[in-house]
Design a protein around this motif. Structure first.
Motif, mmCIF file in Angstrom:
data_model
loop_
_atom_site.group_PDB
_atom_site.id
_atom_site.type_symbol
_atom_site.label_atom_id
_atom_site.label_comp_id
_atom_site.label_asym_id
_atom_site.label_seq_id
_atom_site.Cartn_x
_atom_site.Cartn_y
_atom_site.Cartn_z
ATOM 1 N N GLU A 138 0.754 -1.201 -0.110
ATOM 2 C CA GLU A 138 -0.103 -0.133 0.246
ATOM 3 C C GLU A 138 0.735 1.265 -0.216
ATOM 4 O O GLU A 138 0.489 2.201 -0.501
ATOM 5 N N ASP A 139 2.258 1.200 0.593
ATOM 6 C CA ASP A 139 2.958 2.526 0.595
ATOM 7 C C ASP A 139 3.689 2.820 -0.933
ATOM 8 O O ASP A 139 3.874 1.574 -1.288
ATOM 9 N N GLU A 142 7.279 1.593 -1.120
ATOM 10 C CA GLU A 142 7.352 -0.084 -1.291
ATOM 11 C C GLU A 142 6.789 -0.519 -2.290
ATOM 12 O O GLU A 142 7.470 -1.490 -2.865
#
Length: 466
Positions: A138-139, A142
């Motif tokens: 989700e980040d 990342e």
């Protein structure tokens, strides 16, 4: 209320296995890309075992690529409707079954049919694999790193395919398909540990999909089969006419239907069109080079599949570093420099192969293939950034899918056209030289067009359909 809580809890639950999700998605991308190129070095061995001439060899390659390209756009829509996890599992299961059918095929006809099924499965797996990565991370930072790992699976497979194909076919050509079986089984078992993906309702463009398959299919059939009766024969001319009707109908349908699978507004930005054409030329040149060099090394120079496969090892190594260098070049100089440089390198390598085809130097072929592969590895990553950065809001997924479709169409046309040229009356060497000359002309055009790209740095992004 309970269902709302369940949906809200899913992202948190999924964080427990993001690395497993990434590993499975990257393995899938590696697998489907590998099966595009691993077959090239095995073609002479398959011919000895099952019979068939150049036309049969072309269909073994293009059966996969044709269905992969033609179904790629609708596969992204289907992945949304079924959920990425379910679509990926279905695609992987069909890929497993089709690999077994390929390995057991008693005739060329059944092998080609199994390859077509395998290409359809690959089309379903590719967008679903990327969606799984997006859901697991989700980040944004990342996710960008994870997508880079995912993309590297395809890059490594593209470079390693010829090498692995030559090694396995030296033992038994059926191993190039059997090797998929244990990998698919392990992936199916591990895939059960991944959470279910949300389903998103969407509209399916049946008319566009049918016309795309009709147009591309008729074109590939005409190009491959026309070498026998002649391209001026009534049957082949009828196929070309059918291809024209299908392609024109597809374009008209995309302009008129309410929910097109490839909106024509997507192609308004000039940089996006240049990037898509550049990707098309890259795959056409690389697939064509591997196809012709594989046959030349074995049929003309008499090398074994294993030794011929080793000739592609330097290119695989250099291409890995080329992918890494491409990002640094784009960050420092913008997209214009690495794309133009990479396509120029590919073109010089192809011109060198035209000259080397008249001789018998294995070293020359090996080094020139390195030049082609290295150029492609430098040029390709920035094209993805150009496509996604110039896509209109809400069209990033379809833009990426369209770019991948054009690339696969380039690969299918390379096998069809180049195969027709070497099977024609000119003979293998002259046909090879004419085929490579056509790729060189396209390379020059694409490199010059890349000079029109912005010098500004495009946002880092990764190729792949939605």
């Amino acid at each position: 209320m309970d269902s709302t809580r369940e949906l809200a809890a899913r992202p948190a639950d999924r964080r427990a296995s993001p690395r497993l999700t990434l590993a499975l998605a990257s393995s899938g991308f590696f697998l489907i890309t590998l099966d595009v190129l691993i077959v090239n070095l095995a073609l002479p061995s398959i011919g000895q075992g099952l019979g068939g001439g150049t036309s049969a060899q072309q269909w073994i390659l293009d059966g996969y690529t044709l269905f992969f390209a033609a179904l790629l756009l609708c596969a992204g829509n289907l992945s949304d409707r079924l959920g990425a996890h379910r679509a990926y599992a279905i695609g992987l299961a069909v890929f497993l079954i089709s690999s077994v059918l390929c390995a057991l095929a008693p005739s060329v006809v059944l092998l080609v049919a199994a390859r077509c099924l395998q290409g359809a499965a690959a089309a379903l797996m590719l967008p679903a694999s990327m969606a799984l990565v997006r859901e697991a991370f989700e980040d944004p930072r990342e996710r960008a790193t994870a997508l880079g790992v995912w993309a590297s699976g395809g890059a490594v497979a593209s470079a390693a395919g010829p090498l692995l194909g030559g090694t396995l076919s030296a033992l038994d050509w059926r191993l190039i398909f059997w090797i998929n079986v244990p990998v698919c089984l392990v992936m199916l078992v591990l895939g059960r540990r991944i959470d279910a993906s949300p389903r998103r309702p969407g509209h399916f463009d049946w008319l566009g999909q049918g016309l795309a398959l009709l147009g591309l299919g008729a074109l590939i059939v005409a190009l491959i089969e026309g070498a026998g009766p002649g391209y001026g024969s009534p049957a082949i001319l009828a196929l070309f006419a059918l291809a024209g009707i299908g392609i024109l109908g597809f374009v008209l349908a995309q302009a008129r239907v309410a929910h097109p699978m490839m909106p024509l507004s997507l192609f308004r930005p000039v940089p996006l069109r240049i990037a898509m054409f550049g990707g098309f030329v890259f795959i056409l040149t690389w697939f064509g080079t591997v196809f012709l060099a594989s046959l030349f090394l074995q049929q003309q120079l008499g090398l074994s599949p294993a030794i011929a496969g080793l000739c592609f090892l330097p290119s695989a190594v250099v291409s890995f570093f080329g992918n890494v260098a491409s990002g640094h070049l784009a960050n420092r100089f913008g997209t214009r420099f690495p794309t133009a440089l990479g396509l120029t390198s590919m073109t010089l390598g192809v011109i060198g192969l035209i000259l080397a085809a008249s001789g018998e130097s294995v070293l020359a072929i090996t080094l020139l293939v390195v030049l082609v592969g290295a150029g492609g590895s430098v040029a390709t990553p920035p094209f993805a950034g150009v496509v996604l950065s110039h896509a209109q809001p809400g069209q990033a997924g379809i833009a990426s899918a369209s770019a991948n479709m054009f690339r696969q169409v380039g690969g299918a046309l390379a096998i069809a056209v180049f195969g027709a040229l070497i099977a024609g009356g000119w003979g293998f060497v002259t046909g090879m030289q004419v085929a490579l000359a056509s790729a060189a002309v396209l390379g020059v055009i694409a490199a010059l067009l890349c000079l029109r790209l912005d010098r500004t740095i495009e946002p880092a992004s990764v190729p792949g359909p939605r």
